[in-house]
Each structure stands twice: as structure tokens, then as C-alpha cells.
Design an enzyme around this catalytic site. Structure first.
Site, PDB file in Angstrom:
ATOM      1  N   HIS A 160       0.835  -1.209   0.000  1.00 11.30           N
ATOM      2  CA  HIS A 160       0.000   0.000   0.000  1.00 11.30           C
ATOM      3  C   HIS A 160       0.867   1.256   0.000  1.00 11.30           C
ATOM      4  O   HIS A 160       2.022   1.224   0.409  1.00 11.30           O
ATOM      5  CB  HIS A 160      -0.938   0.030   1.199  1.00 11.30           C
ATOM      6  CG  HIS A 160      -0.231   0.247   2.500  1.00 11.30           C
ATOM      7  ND1 HIS A 160       0.203   1.494   2.929  1.00 11.30           N
ATOM      8  CD2 HIS A 160       0.157  -0.625   3.459  1.00 11.30           C
ATOM      9  CE1 HIS A 160       0.816   1.371   4.100  1.00 11.30           C
ATOM     10  NE2 HIS A 160       0.791   0.087   4.439  1.00 11.30           N
ATOM     11  N   ASN A 174       2.153   7.845   7.876  1.00  9.56           N
ATOM     12  CA  ASN A 174       3.401   7.952   7.130  1.00  9.56           C
ATOM     13  C   ASN A 174       3.676   9.446   6.953  1.00  9.56           C
ATOM     14  O   ASN A 174       4.793   9.925   7.171  1.00  9.56           O
ATOM     15  CB  ASN A 174       3.302   7.337   5.732  1.00  9.56           C
ATOM     16  CG  ASN A 174       3.205   5.830   5.756  1.00  9.56           C
ATOM     17  OD1 ASN A 174       2.634   5.236   4.831  1.00  9.56           O
ATOM     18  ND2 ASN A 174       3.754   5.186   6.775  1.00  9.56           N
ATOM     19  N   ARG A 179      -5.914   0.305   5.064  1.00  6.86           N
ATOM     20  CA  ARG A 179      -5.057   0.856   4.014  1.00  6.86           C
ATOM     21  C   ARG A 179      -4.700  -0.173   2.941  1.00  6.86           C
ATOM     22  O   ARG A 179      -4.563   0.174   1.759  1.00  6.86           O
ATOM     23  CB  ARG A 179      -3.800   1.507   4.592  1.00  6.86           C
ATOM     24  CG  ARG A 179      -2.911   0.618   5.460  1.00  6.86           C
ATOM     25  CD  ARG A 179      -1.997   1.476   6.315  1.00  6.86           C
ATOM     26  NE  ARG A 179      -0.976   0.778   7.058  1.00  6.86           N
ATOM     27  CZ  ARG A 179      -1.103   0.369   8.332  1.00  6.86           C
ATOM     28  NH1 ARG A 179      -2.232   0.557   8.997  1.00  6.86           N
ATOM     29  NH2 ARG A 179      -0.079  -0.246   8.933  1.00  6.86           N
ATOM     30  N   GLU A 225       0.670  -5.624   8.897  1.00  6.74           N
ATOM     31  CA  GLU A 225       2.012  -5.085   9.102  1.00  6.74           C
ATOM     32  C   GLU A 225       2.583  -5.657  10.407  1.00  6.74           C
ATOM     33  O   GLU A 225       1.843  -6.123  11.274  1.00  6.74           O
ATOM     34  CB  GLU A 225       1.930  -3.554   9.171  1.00  6.74           C
ATOM     35  CG  GLU A 225       3.247  -2.810   9.369  1.00  6.74           C
ATOM     36  CD  GLU A 225       4.341  -3.209   8.392  1.00  6.74           C
ATOM     37  OE1 GLU A 225       4.760  -4.394   8.439  1.00  6.74           O
ATOM     38  OE2 GLU A 225       4.807  -2.376   7.597  1.00  6.74           O
ATOM     39  N   ARG A 226       3.863  -5.645  10.495  1.00  7.64           N
ATOM     40  CA  ARG A 226       4.560  -6.046  11.719  1.00  7.64           C
ATOM     41  C   ARG A 226       4.039  -5.202  12.885  1.00  7.64           C
ATOM     42  O   ARG A 226       3.931  -3.979  12.768  1.00  7.64           O
ATOM     43  CB  ARG A 226       6.044  -5.794  11.495  1.00  7.64           C
ATOM     44  CG  ARG A 226       6.937  -6.032  12.672  1.00  7.64           C
ATOM     45  CD  ARG A 226       8.375  -5.717  12.284  1.00  7.64           C
ATOM     46  NE  ARG A 226       9.208  -5.569  13.455  1.00  7.64           N
ATOM     47  CZ  ARG A 226      10.367  -4.954  13.485  1.00  7.64           C
ATOM     48  NH1 ARG A 226      10.864  -4.428  12.369  1.00  7.64           N
ATOM     49  NH2 ARG A 226      11.061  -4.873  14.596  1.00  7.64           N
ATOM     50  N   LYS A 236       9.419   9.544  15.304  1.00  5.27           N
ATOM     51  CA  LYS A 236      10.818   9.122  15.409  1.00  5.27           C
ATOM     52  C   LYS A 236      11.560   9.882  16.495  1.00  5.27           C
ATOM     53  O   LYS A 236      12.381   9.317  17.216  1.00  5.27           O
ATOM     54  CB  LYS A 236      11.519   9.301  14.056  1.00  5.27           C
ATOM     55  CG  LYS A 236      11.109   8.248  13.055  1.00  5.27           C
ATOM     56  CD  LYS A 236      11.846   8.395  11.734  1.00  5.27           C
ATOM     57  CE  LYS A 236      11.155   7.537  10.668  1.00  5.27           C
ATOM     58  NZ  LYS A 236      11.535   7.940   9.314  1.00  5.27           N
ATOM     59  N   HIS A 286       1.594  -5.178   3.421  1.00  7.61           N
ATOM     60  CA  HIS A 286       2.462  -4.159   3.989  1.00  7.61           C
ATOM     61  C   HIS A 286       3.932  -4.513   3.795  1.00  7.61           C
ATOM     62  O   HIS A 286       4.277  -5.645   3.493  1.00  7.61           O
ATOM     63  CB  HIS A 286       2.145  -4.028   5.481  1.00  7.61           C
ATOM     64  CG  HIS A 286       0.685  -3.850   5.746  1.00  7.61           C
ATOM     65  ND1 HIS A 286       0.111  -2.625   5.985  1.00  7.61           N
ATOM     66  CD2 HIS A 286      -0.332  -4.746   5.760  1.00  7.61           C
ATOM     67  CE1 HIS A 286      -1.196  -2.780   6.158  1.00  7.61           C
ATOM     68  NE2 HIS A 286      -1.490  -4.060   6.027  1.00  7.61           N
TER      69      HIS A 286
END
Lengths: 313, 346
Positions: free
Chosen positions: A68, A74, A117, A171-172, A182, A241
Site C-alpha cells: 500500500h 506515514n 489501508r 504489518e509487523r 521518530k 504491507h
């Protein structure tokens, strides 16, 4: 909990036509088929051999992998993992562009993760497909859900592409990092630690999954539920993902854990694999510059494309 | 866990109580509007003989706080100068309710009866959703409810890509312990910038039984033209093994009253993305329509409808077939202020 998606047709109710042979039985079926051909004595022996080869060579199925595009987190640079956030406008565009790239490749069955997503990416991509079959999401979360989603026209069922959603393709799961950016994360845990979680194979963030753990459940699902479909000749698309797809690619391309941690998958550029005689051949690199580079068509695919062109004229 | 138990209990009460309320509804139209009182247990004014209403309220609060950091999030754009946000029985609070009907699906395009078959949007339906999003881009949204079908969920997600406030919708997962655990968010800041999205089958399209997947020709051939017309246009006659509009209304409105209205009461601005019949049913409740009136109610696709919920009453601020934007959205003062703040922010 493994997803069950085999519809038992009730009286007058057409299932979506998915047969899920168990992994064991499809092998046996394959053996019987070739045995029967071999003993067909009306053919010259050489012709027999050629016939069995050409029969096997016509069982070729395509596997499309789509990662995706941009999600709203993101965009904000937040760790997403299994938080179920949707696509941005850009992610929507990417999905449509991806759809254009695969618009001439046959799709019989779609698997997506349980996250919106990935589901949206698949549905957006399929709006571009030339064959005009309609994806239908399979519902088996309860008796009522199964009953309420029944289709009562055989003709319509034939023009349908079942879509199976499953958490094993998620996703993980990023544990305590989900929702953090971050900077926050580096402040909380230190830069090196974060780098280690993101880039290692077997180290998991607190209460999260390592890439290894993600691979285990994603590849197990692939082998148990997706590969048998390919074996039976069905053309499959998987919309998922970065980490669940890398895990699958690790299995398809027999990568080492070193190789998989450095594997980057483009968003919006679908990957094509041909499944034939139990083997997967990659027909498009993750970072394909031109369409010719991404899709090395097989003869069957070229014929399919030609037929679609003829249909629309 | 407790929230799920309560939810099941609510589900069991739903279908029984709504029908009796509906009958009272039609007979007592002049008395049906009541101001909300401080005693929350009489909040929707019509429920009689409903047990443990306050218990339900607790369950709903528990459920929403499991998914959201606390019950009342102070939105910096929206917060009034008086911030007594801990008072959960806000009297003269005003909340916006947006209803969006999804656009063209791939079966609409092919003229097939869809019902609860989970087909996605066509390209046109995608554009309609984005257009709808532009129309509501300056209206506050704190919470989103959708049906369990992808065409409604996609409509909501596509519409929200246009929203100027830039909060991020997050789909809530309660289908298993693992699903809930895996979808947890660990940053307070991020949670504050999130809009929970709740998917509910009770908001699904009317289930069309054995007509699902058939086209109009096939159906007329199989059952006869008049019979089909009767199923499509009557209030209480279901197609074989399907729902009548009445049955659809029963579960949709019950869900609205149990799960959505309490949120509006606490001042949350809510968006509902659903289908022709489930939305008509809700409008029937909001506008107090008769079954005759609801049968002839047509909802546009792609044109969101705005209601203001204030003092226990729903005031419609945009007709289903609004020709101009001014016609669709008669802003309240509060909404005009919200829009102004967004303009200043960006």
C-alpha cells in the site's frame, strides 16, 4: 485463528466458488493428474510426453504483490504497525496507478491484511482492471455475516473475485512504539536502540513483533492458504504491507535474514511472480524503472492481454 | 471485556424495544419532542421500560474510553471559553451530525441488487466520496460510525482525506483480544489527533435476501414485475429471506439511539457513513417521518446531510437534494467560528 473462507452453499445459495484444498490433498491431486495422462495409450509415447509437459506448462499462475501507499501516519512520520490508519490522497493515487499497471494481469482471488489501508489499496487498484470482474469481500466472522452476504446468481458469482482479509498479512506489530514519532522514540529509548529494532531481524520493540515473528505468521499463512490456490491454477493478488510482503518475498526468493533486512519495497509498484511447477519466478524487480522492466510477460499473459483488448472492441 | 458484554446486552434489548417505541412514536407526535433534562436516564425521551439505561451509559463510556484517551477531548479549535469539560451532562451543548450515503458501487454500475454483499466503489463512487469530503471539510468530526461494508468505510476514509483539521481516522478493532491489543496507540498527542472509527453491521444496507446478485431483468423474470415493485417500494414486505425496510429500520435506529445519540449528547461531533436504507431509517427517526413518507424519501449520494443536535432535538440543516452549498449547510454560529479558526490555522 486461521481465516476460514470456504462457503458451504445452502440450498439455492451459490458460494463464491472458492475451493480450499488442504495442502496435502492438492499434492495428491497433482500426482493423479499426471499419472492419468501417462497411461493414455492412444497417444504416441513422445506425443504423450509432450502432452503431459504442455499440460503441466499450462498450469501457470500469476501472483501479484502490492504494498500500500502513503498512509496518514506515514505523512506525519509516526510508527504505524497494526494501528488501522487510512491512506492519504497520495496513497489513494498510488493505489490507482498500481491498478493501471496490473490492469491486464488476470486476478481470480485477492488476499489482503485486516487493515483498511491494504483493503482500500486492493479495491482502488481493481477499479482499473480491464476484465471488469467485481471484487467481493468474504464475510465469515459470524453465522449472520455469512448468511447476509450470500449471492444468488450463478452468473454474478462467475464475474466475482473473492477478497479474503486476514490479520496474518498485517504489518509487523510495533508494540509500544505504535503512535510515536521518530523523535519521541529516539528521546525515549535512544537512537541506537531504535535503529536496532527497525533494522534487525530478530529483535522486537517492547511488546511488539520482530521481523522474524512477523515472517513466521505471514509465511505460514501464505503456505497454508495462498500457495494451494496458486497450485490449483488460480491467479492471486496480495495487498499488504512492507514487512509482511518482505517476509513472503523472503520465502519466494529464498533470501537470507541478512538479505531480507535490506530489502526495500516500493509502494505503488506491484511485483509480479509466476508460479509454475512448484517454483516461483520473479518477473519484476522491486524498483522497476519502466513497465517493460517490471513485467516480463509470459506467453499466457500476453494472450490474456490480447483477449482483453479484443473484448473491449 | 465489560464493554463487550454490555454491547451484547444492548443488542438483545434493541429489536424488542424499538418496535414498541415506533408505535408510540407515530401516535404521540405532538408529545414526542422533549427537552433533555439533567437526569440522563430520560435523555432520548421516548424509551419507556428500558432497563438499566444508566448501566448502558456506563458501558458506552467504558467502550469509548477504551478506544480514546478520555471521554471528553478538548479540541483546541472547538473548545468554548467556558471549559467545564468534566461535566458529562452538558445541557446546551450543540453537536454536529453528518450523514453520508456512499456513491456508486461496482454493482450499481451493473444494475445488480446489492444489499449486504460487500462490493467496493467504482471510480465514480470514489470521486463522489472525495467531493462529499470537500463539502464537509470545515465541519468538526470527533467520531465516525460506518457500516461493516467496504463501500461505506471507503467513503468515510476518502472523504476524510479532504478534511482541513487533519486529524487521523483510526479504525477500532474489537473482534478479538489480539485485535484490540495489536491496535493500541502509545502516544497521548497522537490519540488527541485521532478520530475513532467504529464499524457496525447494524448500519449495513438492507439485506436483500434471495435477490442479492440478481439484476432487475432476472428478478422480474423469476418473480414477476409487480412482486418486485412491492418488495422495493413497500415498508414492511421483505423479499424472500431478506429484510423489509421496517426490519432494517429497527436495527439501524436502535443502534443509533444506543450508541450514537449518547455520543452526541456528550457534545461529540459525529459522522455516519452508510447506505440508502439504513440512513433513511435514521432520518425517519430524526425527522419523525411516517412509513409513507420514508418510502418516498430519496437520498442523494455524495451530498452529505448536516443535522445539529441541540437540547435533545435534531435540527436538519441541509436537504437531501441540496442544489447549492448555502442550501446544504446552514451553519450555526459555532460552526462558523470553527470554520474561521481553520481558516486562520492554515
Amino acid at each position: 485463528m486461521a481465516a476460514t473462507f470456504f462457503h458451504q452453499p445452502a440450498a439455492g445459495l451459490y458460494g463464491l466458488g472458492i475451493d480450499v484444498p488442504s495442502f496435502g490433498s492438492s499434492r495428491i491431486f497433482g500426482k493423479l493428474l499426471s499419472t492419468r495422462l501417462f497411461f493414455n495409450s492412444s497417444h504416441h509415447k513422445l506425443h504423450l510426453v509432450l502432452a503431459s509437459i504442455s499440460h503441466d506448462s499450462s498450469i501457470e499462475s500469476t501472483l501479484i504483490l502490492i504494498r500500500h501507499g502513503e498512509s496518514m501516519w506515514n505523512e506525519k512520520n509516526l510508527f504505524t504497525g497494526c494501528c488501522d490508519v487510512p491512506l492519504t490522497s497520495r496513497g489513494v493515487e498510488e493505489a490507482i496507478v498500481a491498478g493501471k499497471r496490473i490492469s491486464y494481469i488476470p486476478v481470480d482471488l485477492i488476499f489482503t491484511s485486516g487493515l483498511i489501508r491494504a483493503k482500500m489499496t486492493a479495491m482502488l487498484a481493481m477499479t482499473q482492471h480491464h476484465e471488469n470482474k467485481v471484487p467481493i469481500i468474504v464475510h465469515d466472522e459470524s453465522e449472520q455475516a455469512t448468511l447476509w452476504s450470500g449471492v444468488y446468481s450463478e452468473k454474478t458469482t462467475k464475474q466475482s473475485i473473492p477478497v479474503i482479509t486476514t490479520w496474518q498479512l498485517n504489518e509487523r506489530m510495533y508494540g509500544d512504539l505504535q503512535g510515536l514519532n521518530k523523535k519521541e522514540t529516539a528521546e525515549k529509548y535512544g537512537k541506537e536502540q531504535v535503529h536496532e529494532w527497525r533494522r534487525s531481524y530478530d529483535i522486537s520493540p517492547p511488546n511488539g513483533e520482530s521481523l522474524e515473528m512477523c515472517s513466521r505468521r505471514a509465511v505460514a499463512y501464505f503456505k497454508d492458504f495462498i500457495e494451494p490456490q496458486l497450485k490449483s491454477g488460480k491467479h492471486v493478488m496480495v495487498a499488504a504491507h512492507a514487512n509482511s510482503l518482505r517476509s513472503i518475498i523472503m520465502y519466494l526468493d529464498r533470501l537470507t535474514s541478512q538479505e531480507v533486512t535490506s530489502l526495500e519495497l516500493s509502494t505503488g509498484i506491484p511485483l509480479l511472480y509466476i508460479y509454475k511447477e512448484g517454483k516461483f519466478s520473479s518477473r519484476g524487480s522491486p524498483v522497476g524503472p519502466t513497465e517493460a522492466g517490471v513485467y516480463a510477460y509470459t506467453q499466457n499473459l500476453a494472450i490474456y492481454r490480447q483477449q482483453l483488448d479484443e473484448m473491449s472492441h | 471485556m465489560a464493554a463487550e458484554v454490555c454491547h451484547h446486552a444492548i443488542g438483545a434489548l434493541q429489536s424488542h424495544s424499538y418496535l414498541s417505541n415506533l408505535n408510540q412514536h407515530q401516535n404521540l407526535r405532538s408529545n414526542s419532542l422533549r427537552l433533555v433534562t439533567k437526569d440522563f436516564s430520560c435523555s432520548n425521551g421516548l424509551s419507556m421500560g428500558r432497563s438499566s439505561h444508566f448501566g448502558q451509559r456506563n458501558c458506552i463510556v467504558t467502550r469509548s474510553s477504551a478506544t480514546h484517551s478520555q471521554t471528553s477531548v478538548v479540541d483546541p479549535v472547538l473548545s468554548p471559553s467556558r471549559s467545564n469539560t468534566s461535566d458529562t451532562t452538558k445541557k446546551s451543548n450543540e453537536a454536529a451530525l453528518i450523514l453520508i450515503r456512499h456513491g456508486e458501487s461496482l454493482w450499481n454500475e451493473k444494475n445488480l441488487f446489492t444489499g449486504c454483499v460487500d462490493v467496493p466503489l467504482s471510480s465514480k463512487g470514489i470521486d463522489e466520496a472525495i467531493e462529499a469530503g470537500k463539502r464537509i471539510s470545515s465541519i468538526p468530526v470527533d467520531l465516525i460510525f460506518t457500516s461493516a461494508l467496504i463501500r461505506a468505510q471507503m467513503t468515510a476514509m476518502l472523504a476524510m482525506t479532504q478534511h482541513r483539521r487533519k486529524k487521523v481516522p483510526i479504525v477500532m478493532h474489537n473482534e478479538s483480544e489480539q485485535a484490540k491489543a495489536w491496535s493500541q496507540v502509545f502516544s497521548e498527542d497522537t490519540k488527541k489527533q485521532s478520530i475513532p472509527v467504529i464499524a457496525a453491521w447494524q448500519l449495513n444496507e438492507r439485506m436483500y435476501g434471495e435477490l442479492q446478485g440478481l439484476n432487475k431483468q432476472e428478478t422480474a423474470d423469476r418473480y414477476g414485475k409487480e412482486q418486485v415493485h412491492e418488495w422495493r417500494r413497500s415498508y414492511d414486505i421483505p423479499p424472500p429471506n431478506g429484510e423489509s425496510l421496517e426490519m432494517c429500520a429497527e436495527r439501524a435506529v436502535a443502534y443509533f439511539r444506543d450508541q450514537i445519540e449518547p455520543q452526541l449528547l456528550t457534545g461529540k461531533n459525529v459522522m455516519i457513513a452508510a447506505h440508502g436504507n439504513s440512513l433513511r431509517s435514521i432520518i425517519m427517526y430524526l425527522d419523525k417521518l411516517t412509513s409513507q413518507e420514508v418510502i418516498s424519501l430519496e437520498l442523494s449520494t455524495g451530498i452529505p446531510m448536516l443535522y445539529i443536535f441541540k437540547e435533545g432535538r435534531f435540527i436538519r440543516r441541509g436537504s437531501p437534494i441540496g442544489p447549492t452549498e448555502a442550501g446544504v449547510y446552514a451553519y450555526t454560529k459555532r460552526l462558523a467560528l470553527y470554520k474561521q479558526k481553520l481558516d486562520e490555522m492554515f
